[in-house]
Design a protein around this motif. Structure first.
Motif, short mmCIF file in Angstrom:
data_model
loop_
_atom_site.label_atom_id
_atom_site.label_comp_id
_atom_site.label_asym_id
_atom_site.label_seq_id
_atom_site.Cartn_x
_atom_site.Cartn_y
_atom_site.Cartn_z
N ARG A 320 0.83 -1.21 0.00
CA ARG A 320 0.00 0.00 0.00
C ARG A 320 0.86 1.26 0.00
NH1 ARG A 320 -3.30 1.71 -1.85
NH2 ARG A 320 -4.19 3.06 -0.23
N LEU A 321 1.94 1.28 0.77
CA LEU A 321 2.80 2.45 0.78
C LEU A 321 3.39 2.71 -0.60
CD1 LEU A 321 4.79 2.01 4.14
CD2 LEU A 321 2.69 3.29 3.74
N ASN A 322 3.78 1.65 -1.29
CA ASN A 322 4.34 1.82 -2.64
C ASN A 322 3.28 2.28 -3.63
OD1 ASN A 322 6.98 1.13 -1.94
ND2 ASN A 322 6.60 -1.06 -2.22
N GLU A 323 2.05 1.76 -3.51
CA GLU A 323 0.97 2.21 -4.39
C GLU A 323 0.71 3.70 -4.21
OE1 GLU A 323 -2.42 -0.14 -3.57
OE2 GLU A 323 -1.60 -1.98 -4.42
N ILE A 324 0.59 4.12 -2.96
CA ILE A 324 0.32 5.54 -2.68
C ILE A 324 1.47 6.41 -3.20
CG2 ILE A 324 0.04 7.23 -0.82
CD1 ILE A 324 -1.31 4.96 0.80
N GLU A 327 1.34 6.67 -6.98
CA GLU A 327 0.25 7.57 -7.38
C GLU A 327 0.65 9.03 -7.20
OE1 GLU A 327 -2.96 6.34 -4.97
OE2 GLU A 327 -3.27 4.44 -6.03
N ARG A 328 1.37 9.31 -6.13
CA ARG A 328 1.79 10.69 -5.90
C ARG A 328 2.88 11.12 -6.87
NH1 ARG A 328 2.14 11.74 0.66
NH2 ARG A 328 0.02 11.04 1.19
N GLN A 330 3.15 9.97 -9.94
CA GLN A 330 2.53 10.04 -11.27
C GLN A 330 1.06 10.36 -11.12
OE1 GLN A 330 3.50 6.05 -12.56
NE2 GLN A 330 5.36 6.75 -13.59
N PRO A 331 0.74 11.58 -10.71
CA PRO A 331 -0.66 11.92 -10.41
C PRO A 331 -1.59 11.87 -11.61
CG PRO A 331 0.73 13.89 -10.44
CD PRO A 331 1.66 12.71 -10.53
N HIS A 332 -1.04 11.97 -12.82
CA HIS A 332 -1.90 11.99 -14.00
C HIS A 332 -2.01 10.63 -14.67
CE1 HIS A 332 -1.94 16.31 -13.58
NE2 HIS A 332 -0.61 16.35 -13.69
N ASP A 333 -1.32 9.64 -14.09
CA ASP A 333 -1.34 8.30 -14.68
C ASP A 333 -2.37 7.47 -13.96
OD1 ASP A 333 -0.93 5.90 -15.81
OD2 ASP A 333 1.16 5.66 -15.20
N ALA A 334 -3.43 7.11 -14.63
CA ALA A 334 -4.53 6.38 -13.98
C ALA A 334 -4.26 4.89 -13.88
CB ALA A 334 -5.83 6.60 -14.74
N PRO A 355 9.36 2.80 -14.05
CA PRO A 355 8.51 3.21 -12.94
C PRO A 355 9.34 3.86 -11.85
CG PRO A 355 8.91 0.85 -12.87
CD PRO A 355 9.51 1.35 -14.15
N PRO A 356 8.72 4.73 -11.05
CA PRO A 356 9.47 5.34 -9.96
C PRO A 356 9.93 4.28 -8.97
CG PRO A 356 7.12 5.75 -9.70
CD PRO A 356 7.30 5.13 -11.05
#
Length: 857
Positions: A320-324, A327-328, A330-334, A355-356
């Motif tokens: 979950r920490l990595n997902e969040i 997302e932060r 790459q805010p525009h990548d859905a 990927p980051p």
């Protein structure tokens, strides 16, 4: 600037190069170092108790290193014993600084220093490395309790005959366990090899009572306790990221205050949420708020360790920490990369399409040692910002400069909390910063009590196991494997150690009878004789195969039934059957529920199952694939009774104190506003619901019906699983005796739940739980032999006593097969009430696994 008088006095016993190097490197010694040097320089045994980051390890080593430079000696003279293999590797690395620094200083002063060698022998050492240690014994040997036992049971013991100093690190992790009892006997066996007993130095950050641990360290020999007043500083915050833990609505960190995190959800008439038009309610959770808050804290610091209480939660939270984080970034990548995490190591391949890097990696006992080492090195080097760990990082592994420790859920014990938060600021004079995130309101109260006792230094008392007969059996086979022993001498050797200081002669001889073939091996083959007991000559001799049995099936850590996970295919594939590089391990039950093609998460990476063999799982990476979370069956003992009593006292005092005093008390614990409000509101609601809060002086019995119409009789008690488990056995037996009902009594840390089938009369109440101490002891003792806990402890005791040896030393025996063999052995042994392993399993259940004396009182 001249050194202070105190500094000159503390360093006076050392040679000039050591004094100059230490002064230039550290300035002044800590109080722990000065006290330790005063004791060890005069040849006394010492137990050094001081907070993390006080220089304990250097205090133990520096005197020995100085002596080796001053009086060079051939072979091994210093033995360092660590409960963790990884801790031993850290020590080897950290020893380079004083060895190189003192040697350089000596040359500058016109002296030619001796060359001091350091070696490491653990379960990770290769056969070639072990042979090299025998051919060229190092001056300083770093090892583990198990490896010391193996050396004493082989020709390698000849390399130990020159040892003058034994250093036992993290002694608190050993003293109260059978692993510690095993080590205590090994130390006495080591002393028997020496011309004079080795000097023993024990190191610990958290230990209580100190006198008991000193007795464990020295046995019959006196030990000086060096425990200067604690100078450790703590910066602790207990945070609740929602206004109401019972109804955790609200925006996530960084979102608008209109509750955007619940967008797309509809509200039912009763206020609960649904997934849009449906009638199935969704329970609001505190977890999204905790996860986002942890990401905020990690992102604002260079290095953070997040501690959790289970391996499953470590994997889930890491994902979950990595997902969040992704997302932060790459805010525009859905697009989502799935629940298994990206699997990319921080600092990996770079590029526009890469990927980051992951924010966090997991670290626990079921992640392979190679992966754990990579994670540790990445955190130290700054390539990784966060590690999510269980107790695997709780002890003194050097993790570099950790800025912050986060604890999710209250730790099981105060000592554990001190060890974990102490990972931050792990240097002399540093402040240890820690944040606690409770997961529900009851956990918030437990967290408050743990933090309060941490700040007051009130840790749980440990107890040395008394006369563990399974350890006695194993060590006896090992001790006679190479040479004959005098029966009386071996008895006295055992009684020199603290765990066996009160060993009855009857128990000693009963164990020798077991090993000499008293019991019928025609009904269970492994009861055949392991030793020859010549009663006329008074000697013990090993039978053929005794040494092989002792070294292949020895040790005290029980087999929990874990399957190794190995890479399938690729350049490191090895054979098709065995697989290649090890990536971790899975619980046996999970493996039996899994199928080829399933994807699971381990170490923040997704893995696809390619093949399942009889003892291992072969996998391939499945980066970015949605993955299920593995589970591991824990075997924890639950809340210590001492901590439970403190929890009950906290309930009572907070309820009776005035509001200002309560507010000041909670603020002193670092509790933020929402944490304080949630705790006070929770206790008030409990008081309103039952009329009385469960405390150290008052327990609450509640009666209610379940959805099937059966009665639930609930005892609310803070005393913990170790008290409630034996109590529940007695309650279930009383229900059957008085009412003829077979109700199931389930125990937990917070009480006992008794299910009573439908009955016409009023259900029973508090009278079910009231016992006179003598009656309770009698009932529990009679009932415990038929419990699942007893069966499990008997299996472990029989394995330690070498009655369930591995059929193939290179392969583990499946847990179901171990249980089957243990059941067969128990069936044979049950006809002999004096069978030592039945007695040992009963002792362990009544004394070690539970806290029955708290029940008796």
């Amino acid at each position: 600037m001249d050194a202070s008088p105190d500094l000159r006095e503390a360093l006076a016993p050392f040679t000039a190069p050591t004094r100059e190097w230490f002064t230039a490197s550290f300035g002044a010694p800590t109080a722990a170092q000065a006290g330790a040097w005063d004791a060890v320089s005069q040849g006394r045994h010492a137990l050094v108790v001081a907070p993390t980051g006080s220089g304990k390890t250097l205090s133990a080593f520096l005197w020995s290193v100085d002596r080796l430079f001053a009086e060079p000696a051939e072979g091994t003279t210093v033995l360092y014993i660590s409960p963790l293999k990884a801790l031993g590797v850290d020590i080897e690395r950290n020893l380079r600084s004083p060895l190189v620094g003192i040697a350089h200083t000596a040359r500058r002063l016109g002296e030619e220093p001796a060359e001091i060698t350091v070696g490491v022998r653990t379960g990770d050492s290769t056969s070639k490395q072990r042979r090299d240690l025998v051919r060229r014994p190092p001056n300083i040997l770093i090892t583990t309790p198990e490896s010391l036992y193996l050396m004493l049971t082989s020709q390698a013991r000849q390399t130990l005959t020159g040892i003058s100093t034994v250093i036992v690190d993290e002694v608190h992790a050993l003293a109260g366990t059978k692993r510690g009892a095993h080590l205590a006997v090994s130390l006495e066996r080591l002393d028997d090899l020496l011309d004079s007993p080795a000097q023993r130095i024990g190191l610990s950050a958290t230990v209580e009572p100190r006198e008991e641990v000193a007795r464990f360290l020295g046995g019959r020999q006196p030990v000086e306790i060096v425990a200067p007043p604690a100078e450790k500083q703590w910066d602790i915050t207990v945070s609740v990221p929602v206004e109401d833990l019972a109804n955790p609505h609200g925006p996530l960190p960084g979102q608008d205050s209109d509750g955007a995190d619940w967008a797309g959800l509809a509200e039912l008439p009763d206020g609960r949420l649904t997934d849009g038009g449906g009638t199935q309610p969704l329970q609001p959770s505190v977890w999204p708020h905790v996860e986002h808050r942890i990401v905020d804290l990690v992102a604002s610091r260079r290095s953070t360790i997040v501690f959790v209480n289970s391996r499953r939660l470590a994997e889930k939270l890491t994902g979950r920490l990595n997902e969040i984080w992704h997302e932060r970034q790459q805010p525009h990548d859905a697009a989502s990369d799935g629940g298994g995490g990206g699997g990319e190591v921080a600092g990996g391949a770079e590029g526009d399409d890469a990927p980051p890097p992951d924010l966090a990696r997991s670290h626990h006992g079921s992640v392979s040692k190679e992966q754990r080492k990579i994670v540790e090195e990445d955190l130290k080097a700054g390539r990784l910002r966060c590690v999510v760990a269980t107790s695997s990082l709780e002890l003194g592994i050097d993790m570099g400069a950790v800025d912050l420790v986060i604890q999710v859920e209250a730790p099981h014990a105060v000592s554990s909390g001190l060890q974990r938060i102490g990972r931050a600021g792990h240097q002399v004079g540093e402040v240890s910063m820690g944040w606690f995130f409770p997961k529900h309101r009851g956990d918030l109260v437990s967290t408050a009590v743990v933090v309060e006792r941490m700040l007051a230094g009130q840790i749980e008392a440990l107890h040395i196991p008394r006369n563990p007969l399974d350890v006695l059996a194993q060590q006896t086979v090992a001790a006679v494997a190479l040479d004959s022993l005098d029966v009386e001498h071996w008895f006295e050797t055992l009684r020199r150690s603290a765990p066996f200081s009160s060993l009855p002669r009857s128990a000693y001889e009963a164990t020798l009878d077991l090993l000499a073939g008293k019991y019928p091996s025609d009904r269970f083959a492994e009861l055949r004789p392991r030793i020859v007991w010549d009663r006329d000559a008074g000697t013990l001799t090993g039978r053929p195969g005794a040494q092989r049995l002792a070294v292949t099936s020895g040790g005290t850590i029980p087999d929990r039934g874990l399957f190794g996970v190995y890479l399938a295919g690729g350049e490191e594939s090895g054979s098709a059957r065995t697989g290649g590089r090890r990536v971790g391990e899975l619980d046996e039950e999970m493996v039996y529920e899994s199928r080829v093609g399933d994807v699971f998460a381990l170490g923040a990476t997704s893995w696809r199952i390619e093949e399942i063999t009889f003892d291992r799982v072969l996998v391939t990476p499945a980066f970015g694939q949605p993955a299920s979370l593995p589970f591991w069956r824990g075997d924890g003992l639950g809340r210590p009774a001492e901590l439970g009593e403190a929890l009950g006292r906290f309930h009572r005092e907070v309820h009776t104190e005035d509001d200002d005093a309560v507010g000041a008390r909670l603020r002193a614990l670092g509790m933020d506003l929402w944490a304080r409000e949630n705790l006070i509101r929770y206790l008030a609601e409990q008081q309103e619901a039952t009329g009385t809060l469960p405390s150290d002086t008052a327990l609450v019995v509640e009666q209610t019906r379940d959805e099937l119409g059966d009665w639930r009789i609930i005892l609310h008690s803070p005393y913990g699983m170790q008290v409630h488990a034996p109590w529940a056995l007695a309650v279930g037996e009383r229900l059957h005796e008085r009412y003829g009902l077979d109700g199931s009594a389930l125990a937990s840390d917070d009480g006992i739940v008794l299910r009573v089938p439908m009955m016409d009369d009023d259900p029973p109440g508090a009278e079910l739980f009231r016992f006179e101490p003598e009656e309770l002891e009698e009932v529990v003792t009679a009932q415990v032999s038929s419990s699942a806990l007893f069966a499990g402890r008997f299996r472990e005791a029989a394995a330690r006593a070498l009655l369930l040896p591995r059929q193939n030393p290179g392969q583990r025996t499946p847990l179901w097969q171990q249980r089957q063999r243990s059941s067969q052995l128990l069936e044979v042994a049950s006809g002999h009430p004096d069978f030592p392993m039945i007695m040992e399993a009963m002792r362990e259940v009544l004394q070690d696994s539970t806290t029955c004396p708290h029940c008796w009182r």
